[in-house]
Scaffold this motif. Sequence first.
Motif, PDB file in Angstrom:
ATOM      1  N   ILE A 131      -8.229  -6.786   6.208  1.00 24.82           N
ATOM      2  CA  ILE A 131      -7.366  -5.643   6.545  1.00 24.82           C
ATOM      3  C   ILE A 131      -7.188  -4.740   5.333  1.00 24.82           C
ATOM      4  CG2 ILE A 131      -5.034  -4.966   7.229  1.00 24.82           C
ATOM      5  CD1 ILE A 131      -4.920  -7.546   8.905  1.00 24.82           C
ATOM      6  N   SER A 132      -6.981  -5.349   4.170  1.00 24.06           N
ATOM      7  CA  SER A 132      -6.790  -4.569   2.941  1.00 24.06           C
ATOM      8  C   SER A 132      -8.014  -3.713   2.643  1.00 24.06           C
ATOM      9  CB  SER A 132      -6.496  -5.505   1.766  1.00 24.06           C
ATOM     10  OG  SER A 132      -5.312  -6.239   1.979  1.00 24.06           O
ATOM     11  N   LEU A 172      -0.733   5.822   2.595  1.00 29.13           N
ATOM     12  CA  LEU A 172      -1.991   5.671   3.319  1.00 29.13           C
ATOM     13  C   LEU A 172      -2.129   6.774   4.363  1.00 29.13           C
ATOM     14  CD1 LEU A 172      -2.081   1.821   4.005  1.00 29.13           C
ATOM     15  CD2 LEU A 172      -3.733   3.089   2.622  1.00 29.13           C
ATOM     16  N   CYS A 188       4.100  -7.438   9.169  1.00 27.43           N
ATOM     17  CA  CYS A 188       3.882  -6.252   8.330  1.00 27.43           C
ATOM     18  C   CYS A 188       5.013  -5.270   8.591  1.00 27.43           C
ATOM     19  CB  CYS A 188       2.514  -5.629   8.566  1.00 27.43           C
ATOM     20  SG  CYS A 188       2.254  -4.992  10.228  1.00 27.43           S
ATOM     21  N   GLU A 193     -10.825   3.301   4.686  1.00 29.52           N
ATOM     22  CA  GLU A 193     -10.603   4.382   5.642  1.00 29.52           C
ATOM     23  C   GLU A 193      -9.549   5.393   5.179  1.00 29.52           C
ATOM     24  OE1 GLU A 193     -10.200   3.370   9.712  1.00 29.52           O
ATOM     25  OE2 GLU A 193     -11.907   1.993   9.706  1.00 29.52           O
ATOM     26  N   HIS A 194      -8.840   5.068   4.106  1.00 28.33           N
ATOM     27  CA  HIS A 194      -7.845   6.022   3.593  1.00 28.33           C
ATOM     28  C   HIS A 194      -8.511   7.346   3.241  1.00 28.33           C
ATOM     29  CE1 HIS A 194      -4.714   7.899   1.265  1.00 28.33           C
ATOM     30  NE2 HIS A 194      -5.464   7.877   0.181  1.00 28.33           N
ATOM     31  N   LEU A 238      -8.280  -0.782   5.155  1.00 21.44           N
ATOM     32  CA  LEU A 238      -7.303   0.272   4.887  1.00 21.44           C
ATOM     33  C   LEU A 238      -7.729   1.138   3.703  1.00 21.44           C
ATOM     34  CD1 LEU A 238      -3.952  -1.695   5.379  1.00 21.44           C
ATOM     35  CD2 LEU A 238      -4.802   0.173   6.821  1.00 21.44           C
ATOM     36  N   ILE A 290      -4.779   7.266   7.517  1.00 16.90           N
ATOM     37  CA  ILE A 290      -5.849   6.555   8.191  1.00 16.90           C
ATOM     38  C   ILE A 290      -6.257   7.290   9.470  1.00 16.90           C
ATOM     39  CG2 ILE A 290      -6.508   4.327   9.208  1.00 16.90           C
ATOM     40  CD1 ILE A 290      -5.883   4.164   6.241  1.00 16.90           C
ATOM     41  N   TRP A 312      -5.027   0.573  15.820  1.00 22.75           N
ATOM     42  CA  TRP A 312      -6.030   0.477  14.754  1.00 22.75           C
ATOM     43  C   TRP A 312      -6.371  -0.983  14.472  1.00 22.75           C
ATOM     44  CZ3 TRP A 312      -6.291  -1.605   9.814  1.00 22.75           C
ATOM     45  CH2 TRP A 312      -7.311  -1.137   8.981  1.00 22.75           C
ATOM     46  N   LEU A 327      -0.921   2.262  14.298  1.00 20.08           N
ATOM     47  CA  LEU A 327      -1.364   1.118  13.499  1.00 20.08           C
ATOM     48  C   LEU A 327      -1.740  -0.060  14.394  1.00 20.08           C
ATOM     49  CD1 LEU A 327      -1.781  -0.258  10.744  1.00 20.08           C
ATOM     50  CD2 LEU A 327       0.612  -1.001  10.868  1.00 20.08           C
ATOM     51  N   PHE A 360       0.860  -1.186   0.000  1.00 24.10           N
ATOM     52  CA  PHE A 360       0.000   0.000   0.000  1.00 24.10           C
ATOM     53  C   PHE A 360       0.895   1.235   0.000  1.00 24.10           C
ATOM     54  CE2 PHE A 360      -2.089  -3.490   2.036  1.00 24.10           C
ATOM     55  CZ  PHE A 360      -3.430  -3.406   1.706  1.00 24.10           C
TER      56      PHE A 360
END
Length: 325
Positions: free
Chosen positions: A207-208, A67, A91, A214-215, A211, A69, A140, A137, A64
Amino acid sequence: MIKKTRTKPLKLLKFEVLLERILPNHTQKQLIETNYRKYLAGFRGELTLDYFLSELPQDDYHIFHDLRIPRYDNNQLYFQLDAFILHPRFCIIIEVKNLIGNLYFDHQYDQIVRTRGGIDETFPDPVNQVEIQKKHLSNWLIKHKTPLIPIHTLVVITNPKSYIRISPKYGKNARKIIRGRTLSNKIKEIEKLEAEVILQKREIKKISSLLLKEHTPLNPNILKLFNIHRDEILTGAFCPNCTQVALIRIKRNWLCTSCSKTFINAHKKAILDYALLFSPVVKNKDLRTFLHMESQSSLKKLLYSMNLKPNGSRKAATYTIPLPK
């Protein structure tokens, strides 16, 4: 696999339009140009990072770019990730710096000291920045009830001409500061450390999706940022050939009175310029003033040709100009 591509940020687009349309002798122009160059350098550094990320296996890594968020504790505040890599076992958050010169990472005062041309300049410590992003993160992910996955952080210096020195007090955190060309090897090291599969395909998909949903791109009021008034902005559709020469509307074309060339779609960029500088929601009258047009019906036809239709009652109708994402 690229889950979110990197595109030119709205703030950068706004800088470019503002520099095109601000009065040539405006007192703020030099300041705007200085800020624009810094922001552009950062974006170019991120593009350089993308090249190194392209070396990763497509099936194992979900990448990604850029981002932004909402924070778990306050959805009016955001945390931003220059690049985020999602793997079934871990990650990685990557903070990108495209600084040129002699760089000294000063742990004691939480800063980078950049020396260039005999002049010292300080920047916030990116190691601290990326650790703060890690905290946001992590919270989140907890908020969205995802499995706990190891989060690694890296600071990537993308400018190959920079000379890097690191305070000995950094300790193990010094390993997080790397050059772009060593990124692939560093990620392979992380792979060896993290052997347990934490995320299944459905969890990676969840999760993808979250993300991407919410971006929220940064969308600053660029005129307010530099205290620019509306009447200090050049209006009209500009000639692509003569740059800042305003065109006149004749029948179905735009005519440049300087080079005598005609253009069909010159209004499209001008309308987007309006949205970037002022507001994406606009009335017919305001756009006609900006484009130097008199006919309400003629502008309405142009907007319809761009698939822009009015919202609201006839007198108070507005058009919403889509901004680049």
